[in-house]
Design a protein around this motif. Sequence first.
Motif, PDB file in Angstrom:
ATOM      1  N   MET A   1      35.125  42.446  40.400  1.00  0.00           N
ATOM      2  CA  MET A   1      34.020  43.401  40.225  1.00  0.00           C
ATOM      3  C   MET A   1      34.181  44.534  41.223  1.00  0.00           C
ATOM      4  N   ARG A   6      28.995  44.803  42.819  1.00  0.00           N
ATOM      5  CA  ARG A   6      29.143  43.422  43.245  1.00  0.00           C
ATOM      6  C   ARG A   6      27.778  42.770  43.324  1.00  0.00           C
ATOM      7  N   GLY A 155      36.284  30.061  35.686  1.00  0.00           N
ATOM      8  CA  GLY A 155      35.471  31.271  35.642  1.00  0.00           C
ATOM      9  C   GLY A 155      34.495  31.324  34.480  1.00  0.00           C
ATOM     10  N   ASP A 215      38.033  35.549  42.538  1.00  0.00           N
ATOM     11  CA  ASP A 215      38.486  36.451  41.470  1.00  0.00           C
ATOM     12  C   ASP A 215      37.302  37.086  40.750  1.00  0.00           C
ATOM     13  N   VAL A 216      36.251  36.304  40.511  1.00  0.00           N
ATOM     14  CA  VAL A 216      35.065  36.837  39.808  1.00  0.00           C
ATOM     15  C   VAL A 216      34.377  37.916  40.633  1.00  0.00           C
ATOM     16  N   ILE A 217      34.219  37.632  41.925  1.00  0.00           N
ATOM     17  CA  ILE A 217      33.429  38.539  42.769  1.00  0.00           C
ATOM     18  C   ILE A 217      34.258  39.719  43.292  1.00  0.00           C
ATOM     19  N   SER A 221      38.318  43.802  37.295  1.00  0.00           N
ATOM     20  CA  SER A 221      37.530  43.431  36.121  1.00  0.00           C
ATOM     21  C   SER A 221      38.443  42.804  35.061  1.00  0.00           C
ATOM     22  N   SER A 223      36.991  40.193  32.389  1.00  0.00           N
ATOM     23  CA  SER A 223      35.983  39.220  31.950  1.00  0.00           C
ATOM     24  C   SER A 223      36.467  38.336  30.805  1.00  0.00           C
ATOM     25  N   LEU A 226      37.760  35.816  32.964  1.00  0.00           N
ATOM     26  CA  LEU A 226      36.746  35.341  33.918  1.00  0.00           C
ATOM     27  C   LEU A 226      35.362  35.678  33.375  1.00  0.00           C
ATOM     28  N   SER A 228      32.381  34.756  33.808  1.00  0.00           N
ATOM     29  CA  SER A 228      31.246  34.916  34.743  1.00  0.00           C
ATOM     30  C   SER A 228      31.145  36.346  35.253  1.00  0.00           C
ATOM     31  N   GLN A 229      32.292  37.033  35.259  1.00  0.00           N
ATOM     32  CA  GLN A 229      32.341  38.397  35.798  1.00  0.00           C
ATOM     33  C   GLN A 229      31.534  39.381  34.950  1.00  0.00           C
TER      34      GLN A 229
END
Length: 259
Positions: A1, A6, A155, A215-217, A221, A223, A226, A228-229
Amino acid sequence: MSSKSRPRVARFEDTAATCNEAARRFASICDEAVERCGVFRVALAGGSTPRLLHERLTQPPYRAAIAWEHIDFFWGDERCVPPDHRDSNYRMARETLLAPLGIASERIHRMPADAHDLDAAAREYEREISESFGLEAPGQLPRFDLILLGMGDDGHTASLFPRTPALDERERWVVANPVPDLDSARMTFTYPLIDNAAHVLFLVCGAAKAAALRDVIEGPSDSTRLPSQAVAPVDGELVFLVDGDAARLLDPATLQPAP
Ligand code: 6PG
């Protein structure tokens, strides 16, 4: 992100402390919703992490402090198993939260993922949600007061798994989602429904989640890989409550002081 978008990440010592903070937030959001409109509508998360949150909510001070009779319980996703199956998210919540608190059956809105026709059942759940929210205008999105989410070590969140069709759904609120990696299907909230919530709370605990959480946070980008992103509330609050093990690969600058 990207850093500008974030989400807030609050780290706690261990799973117990993380779930205690989640219980505190659950109670606070509930109080505000009941005060505002007499009902608190919450979507529970599946998996194992929420067990500790549920058990904490059945203990002092929350057991006596929360207006349980004003809460409507929903699920953000469900496995395609009967409600008494050991893998059922409904069964886990019934055993750890709903039965111990004596929640009335009319307040429990089980996601019918054990149905033969999953798509029809998903549409039925959408109707149940719409009716519970008292929505009239067609297409008016329900706004959950709180959606609780977990995150898998790949994720995924809810049953929005990497590279599955539900990731692209922008109209429906609840869909059946084939998950080849699990060789099964699931039923899940979609991003439009999740992103319309007033509060979205991730509960992420355990060292196995550390790489995916980083990786998500902090990662670029991606998604599809992942999911959750891509959770991005339109105007609601998004917070990741994480324990030290899950947070061990995060840049300290990412972490907010525990609220
Ligand atoms: C499910 C979920 C799923 C879960 C994560 C984390 O039905 O499994 O809803 O998204 O929240 O897989 O699960 P754990 O808490 O067991 O790690």
